[in-house]
Design an enzyme around this catalytic site. Structure first.
Site, PDB file in Angstrom:
ATOM      1  N   VAL A  11      -0.778   0.309  -5.647  1.00 49.26           N
ATOM      2  CA  VAL A  11      -1.659   0.704  -6.761  1.00 49.26           C
ATOM      3  C   VAL A  11      -1.873  -0.483  -7.713  1.00 49.26           C
ATOM      4  O   VAL A  11      -3.008  -0.854  -8.030  1.00 49.26           O
ATOM      5  CB  VAL A  11      -1.077   1.904  -7.535  1.00 49.26           C
ATOM      6  CG1 VAL A  11      -1.872   2.175  -8.801  1.00 49.26           C
ATOM      7  CG2 VAL A  11      -1.052   3.145  -6.665  1.00 49.26           C
ATOM      8  N   LYS A  35       9.121 -10.091  -3.980  1.00 51.16           N
ATOM      9  CA  LYS A  35       7.723  -9.679  -3.848  1.00 51.16           C
ATOM     10  C   LYS A  35       6.808 -10.696  -4.528  1.00 51.16           C
ATOM     11  O   LYS A  35       5.819 -11.141  -3.970  1.00 51.16           O
ATOM     12  CB  LYS A  35       7.545  -8.327  -4.556  1.00 51.16           C
ATOM     13  CG  LYS A  35       7.160  -7.187  -3.658  1.00 51.16           C
ATOM     14  CD  LYS A  35       6.759  -6.045  -4.559  1.00 51.16           C
ATOM     15  CE  LYS A  35       6.832  -4.716  -3.939  1.00 51.16           C
ATOM     16  NZ  LYS A  35       6.579  -3.648  -4.901  1.00 51.16           N
ATOM     17  N   ALA A 247      -6.355  19.742  10.715  1.00 50.91           N
ATOM     18  CA  ALA A 247      -5.070  20.427  10.923  1.00 50.91           C
ATOM     19  C   ALA A 247      -4.086  19.492  11.607  1.00 50.91           C
ATOM     20  O   ALA A 247      -4.471  18.557  12.304  1.00 50.91           O
ATOM     21  CB  ALA A 247      -5.298  21.669  11.761  1.00 50.91           C
ATOM     22  N   CYS A 255       2.674  10.509  -2.327  1.00 50.95           N
ATOM     23  CA  CYS A 255       1.911  11.124  -3.424  1.00 50.95           C
ATOM     24  C   CYS A 255       1.772  12.639  -3.312  1.00 50.95           C
ATOM     25  O   CYS A 255       2.271  13.372  -4.162  1.00 50.95           O
ATOM     26  CB  CYS A 255       0.539  10.487  -3.500  1.00 50.95           C
ATOM     27  SG  CYS A 255       0.641   8.708  -3.641  1.00 50.95           S
ATOM     28  N   ARG A 322       7.319   6.529   3.546  1.00 47.32           N
ATOM     29  CA  ARG A 322       7.728   7.490   2.506  1.00 47.32           C
ATOM     30  C   ARG A 322       7.127   8.870   2.791  1.00 47.32           C
ATOM     31  O   ARG A 322       5.928   8.987   3.047  1.00 47.32           O
ATOM     32  CB  ARG A 322       7.294   6.991   1.125  1.00 47.32           C
ATOM     33  CG  ARG A 322       8.126   5.828   0.633  1.00 47.32           C
ATOM     34  CD  ARG A 322       7.620   5.293  -0.672  1.00 47.32           C
ATOM     35  NE  ARG A 322       6.290   4.704  -0.545  1.00 47.32           N
ATOM     36  CZ  ARG A 322       5.562   4.270  -1.575  1.00 47.32           C
ATOM     37  NH1 ARG A 322       6.042   4.358  -2.793  1.00 47.32           N
ATOM     38  NH2 ARG A 322       4.373   3.739  -1.381  1.00 47.32           N
TER      39      ARG A 322
HETATM   40  C1  UGA Z   1      -3.377  10.557  -1.695  1.00 48.94           C
HETATM   41  C2  UGA Z   1      -4.764  10.985  -2.190  1.00 48.94           C
HETATM   42  O1  UGA Z   1      -5.635  11.171  -1.089  1.00 48.94           O
HETATM   43  C3  UGA Z   1      -5.353   9.908  -3.117  1.00 48.94           C
HETATM   44  O2  UGA Z   1      -6.586  10.355  -3.643  1.00 48.94           O
HETATM   45  C4  UGA Z   1      -4.363   9.666  -4.279  1.00 48.94           C
HETATM   46  O3  UGA Z   1      -4.828   8.647  -5.148  1.00 48.94           O
HETATM   47  C5  UGA Z   1      -3.042   9.213  -3.696  1.00 48.94           C
HETATM   48  O4  UGA Z   1      -2.550  10.261  -2.821  1.00 48.94           O
HETATM   49  C6  UGA Z   1      -2.106   8.996  -4.850  1.00 48.94           C
HETATM   50  O5  UGA Z   1      -1.797   9.943  -5.567  1.00 48.94           O
HETATM   51  O6  UGA Z   1      -1.761   7.838  -5.105  1.00 48.94           O
HETATM   52  P1  UGA Z   1      -2.500   8.935   0.256  1.00 48.94           P
HETATM   53  O7  UGA Z   1      -1.122   9.347  -0.136  1.00 48.94           O
HETATM   54  O8  UGA Z   1      -2.791   7.493   0.508  1.00 48.94           O
HETATM   55  O9  UGA Z   1      -3.548   9.395  -0.884  1.00 48.94           O
HETATM   56  O10 UGA Z   1      -2.804   9.710   1.586  1.00 48.94           O
HETATM   57  P2  UGA Z   1      -3.941  10.706   2.145  1.00 48.94           P
HETATM   58  O11 UGA Z   1      -4.937   9.935   2.872  1.00 48.94           O
HETATM   59  O12 UGA Z   1      -4.376  11.633   1.089  1.00 48.94           O
HETATM   60  O13 UGA Z   1      -3.066  11.517   3.216  1.00 48.94           O
HETATM   61  C7  UGA Z   1      -1.907  12.253   2.805  1.00 48.94           C
HETATM   62  C8  UGA Z   1      -1.317  13.006   3.979  1.00 48.94           C
HETATM   63  O14 UGA Z   1      -2.147  14.108   4.325  1.00 48.94           O
HETATM   64  C9  UGA Z   1      -1.143  12.184   5.252  1.00 48.94           C
HETATM   65  O15 UGA Z   1       0.105  12.509   5.825  1.00 48.94           O
HETATM   66  C10 UGA Z   1      -2.284  12.667   6.140  1.00 48.94           C
HETATM   67  O16 UGA Z   1      -2.000  12.542   7.513  1.00 48.94           O
HETATM   68  C11 UGA Z   1      -2.399  14.133   5.724  1.00 48.94           C
HETATM   69  N1  UGA Z   1      -3.726  14.729   5.950  1.00 48.94           N
HETATM   70  C12 UGA Z   1      -4.809  14.252   5.286  1.00 48.94           C
HETATM   71  C13 UGA Z   1      -3.850  15.809   6.800  1.00 48.94           C
HETATM   72  O17 UGA Z   1      -2.855  16.279   7.401  1.00 48.94           O
HETATM   73  N2  UGA Z   1      -5.084  16.382   6.979  1.00 48.94           N
HETATM   74  C14 UGA Z   1      -6.178  15.921   6.340  1.00 48.94           C
HETATM   75  O18 UGA Z   1      -7.277  16.514   6.541  1.00 48.94           O
HETATM   76  C15 UGA Z   1      -6.043  14.825   5.479  1.00 48.94           C
END
Ligand code: UGA
Length: 425
Positions: A11, A35, A247, A255, A322
């Site tokens: 971030v 880092k 799914a 997050c 994580r």
């Molecule tokens: C998430 C949010 O999408 C961001 O908008 C937010 O800024 C971020 O958290 C944060 O709070 O910093 P991120 O953790 O990078 O982002 O990951 P995502 O792409 O949202 O995926 C999260 C999880 O959901 C992954 O394990 C992914 O495989 C899963 N997922 C996502 C599903 O199982 N199905 C989906 O349709 C989408």
């Protein structure tokens, strides 16, 4: 305008580098000296698209400065962004220790007028605590939550779909308005609590969407319906939308699981029950078990079976472990006496430090050798392009449990596999 970024995870780095690209001078500081040393050489110790090349560009333009100490990073700064991690504690609360330490340092080191922007995700109670720690005449406080996704963080920082600024003071508002005037995204100026809730509500809503579709997928499995068609059919209604209806074995990462649990905990402490968010969390905690059920249905007892888990990172395109559902699944398989072998393209070395007693490799063909079943646990696009005929030859069995609905079921049946997706006929 000079900006300081405190905490250089994905971030802090993406936020700061996006500001460098807009022409600002940005000083970065992280308590992890290793880092900072690595950033100075233009090396990024985690995987994030486009960022390494861009850092090099900013270093040579001299508008990205990686500081060895906090004092140096804060010098002449107009805006200080706090991008420090707030990891979750076992009870669902955030660990504020690092934020607290930095706030104490800021009060000691900064004597000039400055806007302190809280980018770290803090809940309303934690915000008040942080604000208290920063109470000093020369600090104006604002909350500016981030919506970056790992893997595409820099692009998200450069082209945010909205910029949220929560502040009660006019000075912060003026300075941040000026800072973000170089970004074309819609901007919402609001109070700090609303800004905080926009962040929590966004991640909770995404979590609810995923758990909802997973629950429907589990029903599809019982009635022989297709979750792909159902998700498309509902997603085409613009009020619902097609995103985040994939799914699988559940959401992970640093997050979504953390923010949902943290919101639940915060509400509980205030004698409220967040029933919907709680349900999303419960569905998610249990969703990986669908893989165990499918393995058991096809293999009978799992004891001494060889199962290859493809994917360790919490999602494809990152080396971040994580909150990875894959790790949870592996632990459960081990408890059932399974001989687990695991693969990942990027996180295999990190994973070896966490799970010491299984075979982990970046060589997918070594991992699938002699397997009774293969489980897809992370949506690495590369898995769709593997030589699956060769994999079939190498495996002892022919079962694929696709925990991310990544592969084409028809193709896999044609290749002679027994294919099980999540909610796929
Ligand atoms: C998430 C949010 O999408 C961001 O908008 C937010 O800024 C971020 O958290 C944060 O709070 O910093 P991120 O953790 O990078 O982002 O990951 P995502 O792409 O949202 O995926 C999260 C999880 O959901 C992954 O394990 C992914 O495989 C899963 N997922 C996502 C599903 O199982 N199905 C989906 O349709 C989408």
């Amino acid at each position: 305008m000079k900006i300081s970024i405190i905490g250089v995870g994905y971030v802090g780095l993406a936020t700061g580098i996006s500001l460098c690209l807009k022409g600002y001078t940005v000083s970065f500081y992280d308590s992890d000296k290793k880092k900072i040393k690595s950033f100075k050489r233009g090396k990024v110790p985690f995987v994030e698209e486009d960022i390494e090349e861009t850092i090099k560009e900013c270093l040579s333009n001299k508008n990205a400065i990686f500081a060895d100490n906090l004092k140096e990073a804060l010098e002449n700064s107009n805006i200080i962004f706090l991008c420090i991690g707030t990891p979750i504690l076992p009870e669902g609360e955030s660990d504020l220790i690092n934020i607290k330490n930095v706030c104490a340092e800021l009060r000691k080191l900064v004597r000039h007028e400055v806007v302190v922007v809280i980018k770290s995700t803090v809940n309303p109670g934690d915000y008040l605590e942080t604000k208290n720690l920063l109470s000093s005449k020369n600090f104006s406080i604002a909350v500016n939550p981030e919506f970056l996704r790992e893997g595409s963080a820099l692009q998200n920082a450069l082209h945010p779909n909205r910029i949220i600024i929560g502040t009660d003071d006019e000075y912060s508002k003026k300075i941040l308005k000026e800072l973000y005037s170089k970004f074309e995204s819609p901007k919402i100026f609001t109070d700090p609590m609303s800004a905080i809730l926009i962040k929590y509500a966004s991640n909770s809503f995404l979590a609810v969407k995923i758990s909802f579709i997973n629950e429907i997928a589990n029903i599809c499995d019982i009635v022989g319906a297709s979750i792909d068609d159902v998700a498309l059919g509902i997603g085409l209604d613009p009020r619902i939308g097609r995103d985040f209806l994939k799914a699988g074995i559940g959401f992970g990462g640093s997050c979504l699981p953390k923010d949902t649990k943290n919101l639940i905990r915060f509400a509980e402490k205030n004698s409220l029950s967040t029933n919907i968010v709680k349900a999303a969390d419960i569905v998610n905690e249990n969703q990986y078990k669908v893989v165990i059920k499918k393995l058991t249905k096809n293999l009978g007892t799992l004891e001494n079976k060889v199962i290859s888990v493809l994917g360790l990172s919490f999602k494809g395109g990152t080396d971040d472990l994580r909150g990875s559902v894959s790790l949870k699944l592996i632990e459960e398989l081990k408890k059932s006496g399974v001989v687990v072998k695991a693969h990942d393209y990027l996180s295999y070395e990190k994973a070896k430090k966490i799970i010491k007693d299984i075979f982990i490799s970046k060589d997918v063909y070594a991992v699938v050798k002699d397997a009774d079943a293969v489980v897809i646990a992370t949506d690495w696009k590369e898995y769709t392009k593997l030589d699956w005929e060769k994999i079939k030859e190498l495996m002892k069995g022919n079962l694929i449990v696709d925990g991310r609905n990544l592969l084409d079921p028809k193709l896999f049946k044609k290749l002679g596999f027994v294919y099980e997706g999540i909610g796929r006929k």
